[in-house]
Design an enzyme around this catalytic site. Structure first.
Site, mmCIF file in Angstrom:
data_model
loop_
_atom_site.group_PDB
_atom_site.id
_atom_site.type_symbol
_atom_site.label_atom_id
_atom_site.label_comp_id
_atom_site.label_asym_id
_atom_site.label_seq_id
_atom_site.Cartn_x
_atom_site.Cartn_y
_atom_site.Cartn_z
ATOM 1 C CB CYS A 60 -1.539 8.629 -0.191
ATOM 2 S SG CYS A 60 -2.445 7.531 0.641
ATOM 3 C CB CYS A 65 -13.372 0.090 6.097
ATOM 4 S SG CYS A 65 -14.666 0.882 5.120
ATOM 5 C CB CYS A 105 -11.081 6.602 9.734
ATOM 6 S SG CYS A 105 -12.521 6.075 8.369
ATOM 7 C CD GLU A 149 1.854 5.387 9.094
ATOM 8 O OE1 GLU A 149 3.027 5.415 9.726
ATOM 9 O OE2 GLU A 149 1.043 5.151 9.122
ATOM 10 C CB CYS A 173 -8.803 -0.373 6.243
ATOM 11 S SG CYS A 173 -7.912 1.537 6.032
ATOM 12 C CB CYS A 213 -3.939 0.284 -0.626
ATOM 13 S SG CYS A 213 -5.779 0.803 -0.873
#
Length: 344
Positions: A104, A115, A111, A91, A118, A338
């Protein structure tokens, strides 16, 4: 199989042309055609020799990622779900400001950092993106703007804050930055590009020698190791103190700051003692603090704080004379804010 044109730096392209006994000056014309003017096809170029054009058509692919889903938020934020050549998906987000945009970009499929705040971190790492796939997100979004919001196709800032840890894919992110900043192509200034990291030290070690001038943003989120360990698990391997030592060694240009991103989560890191410790940690550094009220996503245990709590936090930081801003949430109605990106 053809190679992507968008994988080559300007020097790479010149060398390839020379190696095939073709005029290297065509590199300038091709970069201008595809990056500066952002054309899609080469069949109407008239100032390049036919033999060179035949070689280009034979060797290169100019395919861009396919936007399989596009969501437009009420605030004009646009989220793209791009399908890559192997079927993987990432995305990207266009963020509007005054009829201009920041974009962005994602640097990985998934990933590895895990985290906890996220959405991307919940899916694990599938693979790195190539420079051409990173560049392709930018160009595809630009073409969408030209077709759907004519007159607004101005993407002035690039932030590597999408899916993935950019410094975990250092070589391809570095190459993408070199292509973005090339004077022959999009000519985006180094100061208009920001790379965000969770504190991946192997990448930070290479920063000052290989991508100087590009802006750095650190996902800080807590001055206390215990809380940061929960939010950013690699803090156990690369502790904050060591991360900051490497950041302090990066030369900054005049009026350049390091951005420290601080995601404020209700009843976790939004206390007065958090703000005071954060201010103490950054007061003697060339720092800009970006406060980000947590954006909730499906399945998360965390909650967004109320605005009054965020403003109180900001006031405490301002006592340390550190420039501090609260990031306006954009695109959260389509999970484009975010921490909300995923590939589904």
């Amino acid at each position: 199989m053809k190679q992507s044109f968008f994988q080559l730096t300007f020097n790479d392209l010149q060398q390839l042309l020379e190696q095939n006994s073709l005029n290297a000056s065509a590199a300038n014309l091709l970069y201008n055609w595809y990056y500066k003017r952002k054309n899609k096809y080469s069949n109407s170029i008239t100032d390049i020799a036919k033999g060179t054009l035949s070689f280009i058509d034979e060797v290169f692919s100019f395919d861009l990622p396919e936007a399989v889903k596009i969501q437009q938020a009420e605030d004009k934020t646009v989220k793209f779900l791009f399908k890559l050549s192997d079927g993987s998906k990432v995305e990207s987000v266009l963020i509007p400001f005054n009829k201009k945009y920041s974009i962005c970009l994602s640097s990985q499929v998934g990933c590895a950092m895990k985290c906890s705040f996220c959405f991307t971190g919940t899916q694990g790492l599938k693979r790195n993106l190539s420079a051409s796939e990173i560049i392709g997100q930018f160009l595809s979004a630009w073409h969408w703007l030209r077709e759907n919001r004519p007159g607004e196709e101005r993407i002035l800032n690039i932030v590597f804050m999408g899916q993935g840890e950019p410094l975990h894919n250092f070589d391809e992110v570095k190459k993408a930055c070199e292509i973005f900043t090339s004077q022959y192509g999009t000519s985006i200034g180094h100061q208009k590009i920001t790379i965000s990291t969770s504190g991946y030290i192997p990448g930070l070690k290479r920063w000052k020698d290989e991508i100087p001038g590009v802006n750095l943003a650190l996902s800080l989120h807590s001055p206390f190791d215990e809380t940061r360990n929960e939010l950013i698990p690699i803090n156990r391997k690369y502790p904050l103190e060591e991360v900051l030592d490497y950041i302090d060694g990066i030369p900054l240009r005049n009026k350049q700051f390091v951005t420290y991103e601080y995601l404020i989560i209700k009843d976790l890191n939004d206390r007065q003692e958090d703000a005071l410790a954060l201010g103490q940690l950054l007061k003697d550094r060339r720092a800009l603090i970006n406060l980000i009220p947590f954006n909730e996503f499906p399945g998360t245990q965390y909650k967004r704080p109320d605005l009054e709590r965020v403003n109180q936090f900001k006031l405490l930081l301002e006592e340390y004379k550190i420039p501090t801003m609260v990031r306006t949430t954009k695109g959260d109605d389509v999970l484009a804010a975010c921490g909300q990106l995923n590939t589904k």
